[in-house]
Motif scaffolding. Structure first.
Motif, PDB file in Angstrom:
ATOM      1  N   GLN A  50      -9.484  -0.850   3.744  1.00 54.07           N
ATOM      2  CA  GLN A  50     -10.354  -2.402   3.369  1.00 54.07           C
ATOM      3  C   GLN A  50      -9.967  -3.542   3.392  1.00 54.07           C
ATOM      4  O   GLN A  50     -11.336  -4.869   3.715  1.00 54.07           O
ATOM      5  CB  GLN A  50      -9.888  -1.469   1.171  1.00 54.07           C
ATOM      6  CG  GLN A  50     -10.884  -0.392   0.557  1.00 54.07           C
ATOM      7  CD  GLN A  50      -9.716  -0.024  -0.685  1.00 54.07           C
ATOM      8  OE1 GLN A  50      -9.608  -1.631  -1.385  1.00 54.07           O
ATOM      9  NE2 GLN A  50     -10.402   0.399  -2.126  1.00 54.07           N
TER      10      GLN A  50
ATOM     11  N   GLU B 188      -7.634   4.973   2.598  1.00 53.73           N
ATOM     12  CA  GLU B 188      -8.288   4.043   2.524  1.00 53.73           C
ATOM     13  C   GLU B 188      -8.601   2.823   2.572  1.00 53.73           C
ATOM     14  O   GLU B 188      -9.364   1.742   2.513  1.00 53.73           O
ATOM     15  CB  GLU B 188      -8.742   4.833   1.410  1.00 53.73           C
ATOM     16  CG  GLU B 188      -9.979   4.182   0.391  1.00 53.73           C
ATOM     17  CD  GLU B 188     -10.107   4.549  -1.043  1.00 53.73           C
ATOM     18  OE1 GLU B 188     -10.970   4.556  -2.041  1.00 53.73           O
ATOM     19  OE2 GLU B 188      -9.427   5.565  -1.700  1.00 53.73           O
ATOM     20  N   ARG B 189      -6.949   2.196   1.386  1.00 48.48           N
ATOM     21  CA  ARG B 189      -6.556   0.463   1.241  1.00 48.48           C
ATOM     22  C   ARG B 189      -6.285  -0.210   2.238  1.00 48.48           C
ATOM     23  O   ARG B 189      -7.285  -0.952   2.449  1.00 48.48           O
ATOM     24  CB  ARG B 189      -5.374   0.908   0.471  1.00 48.48           C
ATOM     25  CG  ARG B 189      -4.994  -0.606  -0.067  1.00 48.48           C
ATOM     26  CD  ARG B 189      -6.620  -0.656  -0.548  1.00 48.48           C
ATOM     27  NE  ARG B 189      -5.637  -2.199  -1.486  1.00 48.48           N
ATOM     28  CZ  ARG B 189      -6.194  -2.956  -2.722  1.00 48.48           C
ATOM     29  NH1 ARG B 189      -7.755  -2.253  -3.269  1.00 48.48           N
ATOM     30  NH2 ARG B 189      -5.880  -3.789  -3.693  1.00 48.48           N
TER      31      ARG B 189
ATOM     32  N   GLN C 272      -5.231   8.048   0.466  1.00 45.55           N
ATOM     33  CA  GLN C 272      -4.777   7.181  -0.283  1.00 45.55           C
ATOM     34  C   GLN C 272      -4.068   5.479   0.897  1.00 45.55           C
ATOM     35  O   GLN C 272      -5.317   4.575   0.804  1.00 45.55           O
ATOM     36  CB  GLN C 272      -3.496   7.024  -1.287  1.00 45.55           C
ATOM     37  CG  GLN C 272      -4.713   8.100  -2.390  1.00 45.55           C
ATOM     38  CD  GLN C 272      -3.607   8.601  -3.396  1.00 45.55           C
ATOM     39  OE1 GLN C 272      -2.043   8.091  -3.314  1.00 45.55           O
ATOM     40  NE2 GLN C 272      -4.093   8.052  -4.284  1.00 45.55           N
TER      41      GLN C 272
ATOM     42  N   VAL D 260       0.634  -1.359   0.286  1.00 47.93           N
ATOM     43  CA  VAL D 260      -0.025   0.245  -0.582  1.00 47.93           C
ATOM     44  C   VAL D 260       0.598   0.939   0.262  1.00 47.93           C
ATOM     45  O   VAL D 260       1.380   1.483   0.378  1.00 47.93           O
ATOM     46  CB  VAL D 260      -1.113  -0.013   1.151  1.00 47.93           C
ATOM     47  CG1 VAL D 260      -2.185   1.279   1.388  1.00 47.93           C
ATOM     48  CG2 VAL D 260      -1.412  -1.817   1.218  1.00 47.93           C
TER      49      VAL D 260
END
Length: 332
Positions: free
Chosen positions: A276, A272-273, A269, A263
């Motif tokens: 997930q 967000e990853r 960003q 990542v």
């Protein structure tokens, strides 16, 4: 949600002027910044501080963090001796040890290490599972063990672990066999799938295998091993992670991220990853810092520490929405 960090114990991650004794201070800094675990790697392929030696040094130097392996390869050592070493670290740390194990991989990370250790490559998964079963028997005071491969009698009294039954033992790996074995006999799962969807499906298979023998989902800690780098300049960050991948694995980033969870990007960003993966079920993230040199490692440590509250909030939201309880390494 627990957020941990992998210590840069390999010489490939050090700068020319770095002192490996800085690793103790690095671990203390991570604890102060709010990381809940410190993990170390295990290998004979590249020079590094030996995993159990590093954990033994960290045990009296830290107070609350979980100390773990990611992943220990038991075939590199005599199984009874390892049981004694792990029990000793668990005692010295006050019961803060978590042991992730693996059997190695085909290619240069597998067969050559078995040859160096004088252990056959064949039936390596049976050997791994029996080694873990032997450890647990010894930690419970057994004086013999009769497996398919490992058979021992007249074992003298062993050092007892801090906790009854010994430290939690997790399995690294995501093959169908590894998923089934995790569900049946391990306390946690520490894979590194590039796609969060694969993590979710793997975790579902583990829980199905666990349910088949009457184990509860909460008996198994769902963890994740993930390489992370945060940069305001995204392209600069990818170049830095590419340099890390080449120094550590001898392959470019575009190849590494096909086989491992990686990542990179801005803080938003990266958040967000990681979110997930939290949505996929991960509840203990072991972050490997994509940086070369201790100074850069410390900078990334601080940047990721800033994200810890937000990642934990994401996991709390997922838990509230799904009704799935958080499962942390400290409770394993």
């Amino acid at each position: 949600m627990d957020i941990g960090v992998l210590l840069p114990t390999g010489t490939a991650q050090w700068g020319e002027a770095d002192d490996p004794r800085e690793l103790i201070g690095f671990g203390r800094q991570a604890e102060r910044l709010g990381f809940s675990s410190l993990f170390v790697n295990d290998s004979l392929i590249s020079p590094r501080v030996e995993a159990l030696t590093m954990l033994a040094a960290l045990a009296p130097a830290t107070d609350t963090v979980t100390l773990g392996t990611a992943a220990l390869m038991p075939f590199l050592r005599r199984p009874v001796q390892v049981a004694q070493s792990l029990a000793s670290i668990d005692l010295l740390s006050g019961g803060r040890l978590t042991v992730t194990v693996g059997a190695g991989f085909p290619g240069r990370f597998g067969r050559p290490l078995y040859t160096l250790s004088g252990v056959p490559w064949e039936r390596r998964f049976t050997r791994l599972d029996e080694t873990v079963a032997l450890w647990r028997a010894l930690w419970d005071g057994a004086d013999h063990f009769h497996g398919e491969i490992l058979r021992l009698d007249g074992i003298p009294p062993m050092t007892r672990t801090f906790r009854s039954g010994g430290p939690p033992v997790w399995l690294g790996g995501a093959t169908s066999s590894a998923l089934a074995r995790t569900g049946r006999m391990y306390d946690g799962w520490l894979p590194y799938p590039p796609d969060p969807a694969d993590y979710a499906s793997g975790l579902a298979d583990i829980r199905s295998a666990a349910a088949d023998i009457g184990r509860a989902a909460e008996d198994i800690t769902p963890a994740l091993f993930v390489s992370v780098r945060i940069d305001d300049d995204v392209e600069s960050g990818r170049r830095a992670m590419d340099a890390y991948a080449r120094a550590t694995y001898g392959m470019p980033l575009e190849e590494l991220e096909k086989i491992q969870a990686v990542v990179t990007g801005s803080a938003a960003q990266v958040l967000e990853r990681l979110g997930q993966y939290a949505a996929a079920g991960a509840r203990h993230m072991v972050t490997r810092l994509g940086a070369l040199g201790m100074r850069s490692q410390r900078e990334q440590l601080e940047r990721i520490a800033d994200l810890i509250p937000a990642v934990q909030a994401e996991a709390e939201d997922v838990s509230a929405q799904t009704g799935s309880p958080l499962r942390t390494g400290h409770l394993a």
